[in-house]
Scaffold this active site. Sequence first.
Site, mmCIF file in Angstrom:
data_model
loop_
_atom_site.group_PDB
_atom_site.id
_atom_site.type_symbol
_atom_site.label_atom_id
_atom_site.label_comp_id
_atom_site.label_asym_id
_atom_site.label_seq_id
_atom_site.Cartn_x
_atom_site.Cartn_y
_atom_site.Cartn_z
ATOM 1 N N SER A 1 45.225 46.315 -73.181
ATOM 2 C CA SER A 1 45.718 47.043 -72.002
ATOM 3 C C SER A 1 46.503 46.132 -71.068
ATOM 4 O O SER A 1 46.983 46.572 -70.027
ATOM 5 C CB SER A 1 44.545 47.670 -71.240
ATOM 6 O OG SER A 1 43.612 46.671 -70.860
ATOM 7 N N GLN B 1 39.801 53.565 -70.211
ATOM 8 C CA GLN B 1 40.931 52.642 -70.053
ATOM 9 C C GLN B 1 42.248 53.428 -69.947
ATOM 10 O O GLN B 1 43.238 52.918 -69.423
ATOM 11 C CB GLN B 1 40.975 51.685 -71.252
ATOM 12 C CG GLN B 1 42.099 50.695 -71.214
ATOM 13 C CD GLN B 1 41.923 49.614 -72.265
ATOM 14 O OE1 GLN B 1 41.005 48.798 -72.164
ATOM 15 N NE2 GLN B 1 42.764 49.609 -73.276
ATOM 16 N N LYS C 1 44.621 54.315 -66.437
ATOM 17 C CA LYS C 1 45.556 53.529 -65.623
ATOM 18 C C LYS C 1 47.005 53.958 -65.753
ATOM 19 O O LYS C 1 47.719 54.031 -64.746
ATOM 20 C CB LYS C 1 45.403 52.049 -65.954
ATOM 21 C CG LYS C 1 44.243 51.444 -65.214
ATOM 22 C CD LYS C 1 43.831 50.132 -65.785
ATOM 23 C CE LYS C 1 42.342 50.063 -65.923
ATOM 24 N NZ LYS C 1 41.730 50.990 -66.881
ATOM 25 N N THR D 1 61.031 86.626 -49.000
ATOM 26 C CA THR D 1 59.902 86.831 -49.909
ATOM 27 C C THR D 1 60.522 87.401 -51.176
ATOM 28 O O THR D 1 61.540 88.112 -51.108
ATOM 29 C CB THR D 1 58.858 87.824 -49.353
ATOM 30 O OG1 THR D 1 59.476 89.102 -49.202
ATOM 31 C CG2 THR D 1 58.308 87.380 -47.986
ATOM 32 N N HIS D 2 59.981 87.064 -52.320
ATOM 33 C CA HIS D 2 60.547 87.502 -53.602
ATOM 34 C C HIS D 2 62.002 87.064 -53.753
ATOM 35 O O HIS D 2 62.767 87.697 -54.484
ATOM 36 C CB HIS D 2 60.471 89.031 -53.766
ATOM 37 C CG HIS D 2 59.143 89.614 -53.427
ATOM 38 N ND1 HIS D 2 58.142 89.809 -54.354
ATOM 39 C CD2 HIS D 2 58.619 90.023 -52.240
ATOM 40 C CE1 HIS D 2 57.073 90.335 -53.758
ATOM 41 N NE2 HIS D 2 57.339 90.460 -52.480
ATOM 42 N N TYR E 1 30.040 54.284 -69.112
ATOM 43 C CA TYR E 1 31.401 53.856 -69.450
ATOM 44 C C TYR E 1 31.712 54.170 -70.907
ATOM 45 O O TYR E 1 30.871 54.033 -71.793
ATOM 46 C CB TYR E 1 31.586 52.350 -69.210
ATOM 47 C CG TYR E 1 32.978 51.859 -69.576
ATOM 48 C CD1 TYR E 1 34.032 51.982 -68.675
ATOM 49 C CD2 TYR E 1 33.244 51.314 -70.838
ATOM 50 C CE1 TYR E 1 35.314 51.566 -69.018
ATOM 51 C CE2 TYR E 1 34.524 50.902 -71.176
ATOM 52 C CZ TYR E 1 35.558 51.022 -70.265
ATOM 53 O OH TYR E 1 36.819 50.620 -70.605
ATOM 54 N N LYS F 1 82.891 68.931 -59.628
ATOM 55 C CA LYS F 1 81.458 69.099 -59.409
ATOM 56 C C LYS F 1 80.861 68.116 -58.407
ATOM 57 O O LYS F 1 81.264 66.967 -58.312
ATOM 58 C CB LYS F 1 80.717 68.936 -60.741
ATOM 59 C CG LYS F 1 81.020 70.057 -61.712
ATOM 60 C CD LYS F 1 80.197 71.289 -61.436
ATOM 61 C CE LYS F 1 78.924 71.215 -62.251
ATOM 62 N NZ LYS F 1 77.977 72.244 -61.866
ATOM 63 N N GLU G 1 67.088 67.594 -58.141
ATOM 64 C CA GLU G 1 66.641 68.033 -59.468
ATOM 65 C C GLU G 1 65.664 67.018 -60.064
ATOM 66 O O GLU G 1 64.694 67.385 -60.723
ATOM 67 C CB GLU G 1 67.845 68.213 -60.394
ATOM 68 C CG GLU G 1 68.733 69.369 -59.972
ATOM 69 C CD GLU G 1 70.072 69.330 -60.696
ATOM 70 O OE1 GLU G 1 70.236 70.084 -61.646
ATOM 71 O OE2 GLU G 1 70.942 68.525 -60.313
ATOM 72 N N ASN H 1 33.131 46.696 -66.465
ATOM 73 C CA ASN H 1 33.076 48.107 -66.084
ATOM 74 C C ASN H 1 33.134 48.283 -64.565
ATOM 75 O O ASN H 1 33.833 49.152 -64.056
ATOM 76 C CB ASN H 1 31.802 48.751 -66.632
ATOM 77 C CG ASN H 1 31.750 48.720 -68.150
ATOM 78 O OD1 ASN H 1 32.753 48.400 -68.789
ATOM 79 N ND2 ASN H 1 30.606 49.021 -68.727
ATOM 80 N N ASN I 1 76.904 67.669 -57.830
ATOM 81 C CA ASN I 1 75.613 68.196 -58.287
ATOM 82 C C ASN I 1 74.430 67.596 -57.512
ATOM 83 O O ASN I 1 74.455 66.414 -57.182
ATOM 84 C CB ASN I 1 75.436 67.903 -59.783
ATOM 85 C CG ASN I 1 76.443 68.649 -60.636
ATOM 86 O OD1 ASN I 1 76.819 69.777 -60.323
ATOM 87 N ND2 ASN I 1 76.898 68.013 -61.712
ATOM 88 N N SER J 1 80.560 65.167 -62.271
ATOM 89 C CA SER J 1 80.434 65.476 -63.695
ATOM 90 C C SER J 1 81.413 64.624 -64.477
ATOM 91 O O SER J 1 82.513 64.336 -64.009
ATOM 92 C CB SER J 1 80.735 66.957 -63.918
ATOM 93 O OG SER J 1 81.158 67.186 -65.243
HETATM 94 N N1 ARG Z 1 40.153 47.238 -69.908
HETATM 95 C C1 ARG Z 1 38.970 47.990 -69.702
HETATM 96 C C2 ARG Z 1 39.254 49.293 -68.942
HETATM 97 O O1 ARG Z 1 40.285 49.405 -68.383
HETATM 98 C C3 ARG Z 1 38.002 47.196 -68.899
HETATM 99 C C4 ARG Z 1 36.594 47.519 -69.183
HETATM 100 C C5 ARG Z 1 36.220 47.072 -70.528
HETATM 101 N N2 ARG Z 1 34.854 47.339 -70.728
HETATM 102 C C6 ARG Z 1 34.359 47.483 -71.991
HETATM 103 N N3 ARG Z 1 33.110 47.755 -72.085
HETATM 104 N N4 ARG Z 1 35.124 47.374 -73.040
HETATM 105 O O2 ARG Z 1 38.470 50.211 -68.944
#
Ligand code: ARG
Length: 460
Positions: A22, A321, A324, A154-155, A316, A282, A289, A109, A284, A276
Amino acid sequence: MKLWGGRFQEGPSEVFERFGRSLHFDRRLLDCDIRGSQAFARALEGVGILTGEERARIVEALEQIRLEARNPGFEADAADEDVHTLVIRKLQERAGAVAGKIHTGRSRNEQVSLDVRLWLRQECDRARGLLAALMGSLVELAARYPDAVIPGYTHLRRAQAVLWPHYLLAYFEMFARDWERLGEARRRANVMPLGSGALAGSGFPFDRQALARDLGFASVTANSMDVSADRDFALDFLYAASTTLLHLSRLAEDWILYSSEEFGWMDLGEGVTSGSSLMPQKKNPDSLELIRGKSGRVVGCLHSLLMTMKGLPLTYNRDMQEDKEPLFEAADQLSGSLEMARVVVDSATLRPAVPAAAAAESWVVATDLAEALARAGTPFHQAHQLVGRLVLASLQAGKKPADWSAAELAAFAPEFTSGFARLLSPAEGMKSREIPGGTGPGAVAAALEEARERLKRMAA
Ligand code: ARG
């Protein structure tokens, strides 16, 4: 480097290593990870695992790593699983064997929960600042045309006349709620998880309150299993980001329409529009958008994490993971869209005569007439019927409201006494809507003033 391995006889397969890594996205948490580890080193000193000298060495080395991380090529050699592993490996390279103590009584964790909370706090602050700036620009655009009359819809059919500032203040209210939601998301993130261990609570008696103070958290989490399992705080942010983008997308859609040749109400600045490659004439509204388009992505991020979390067994799971990328993505699109929207608002000019004419030539005054009849004693249902017949007769005769004289009105129905002709002008009828929250000119002027006051309080 790995933070585990003793119980394995073989290393992970190359495919799994690539699949599970990651670092390329959680690298973004590096500053927060380092801040967290510096505070954690102080907590380790507090429980006697580190001496004062060791703690100082670790904190200093982490500081160096933070600075070094800004240089290109910092992690060129990185084969680390994630940002937490990277930081610990760099710490070992800098501080030597004592680095082996930094993870005492700590799990990734809780560490990842801490990092994301620290990062989210900043993101909420940033987004709220951008949101307040956008709201300020809306107020300025409203104040530039205090008397402009537009048809409200409205509408997507002309409904009743409203003041231009009243229309813009509707968005002000939506964004004010988004600002509050982002504040709530910040409050939920602002709880300190360290001390939870992997899931069962740390085996070392850390002073968790001191850790919270050190990192500027308002309080500490109450249950270690909850910490390892919870991503609600990320979902709260994603929901707040989604409603903000949803509101932005509606503003974008309105203005794409209002700046079209068909409406012709407003002009967008050249700086926020595109030409364009083929059609020379144009201009735009691409900026709007794109805002509308990005709203779909952000709502998708919310869905993505909701689906990831649904049905996960406590506590966990590595699935988490996957929180993110949607989180980072949503935060980027949120701040980018807010920034863009503000520039569009600042560039916009209204052509007040065009929406005023649109209001005047349609029957947006019909409700004003019916309500005036009701005020004069005609039961509303009857008044509604009577004005409906007036509209029908006008449509059949090709007459606009202004084409009726007072005498013609009175001839149409005796209920239309002399005062009624005045109400054929859209700007007149709205004077009866001086109710708080309504489009009466006095109510709108007060709302605009109030909006300015609220902006000041938001900045404080
Ligand atoms: N990279 C992991 C995450 O974002 C960190 C936690 C990893 N923990 C584990 N038990 N493998 O969740």
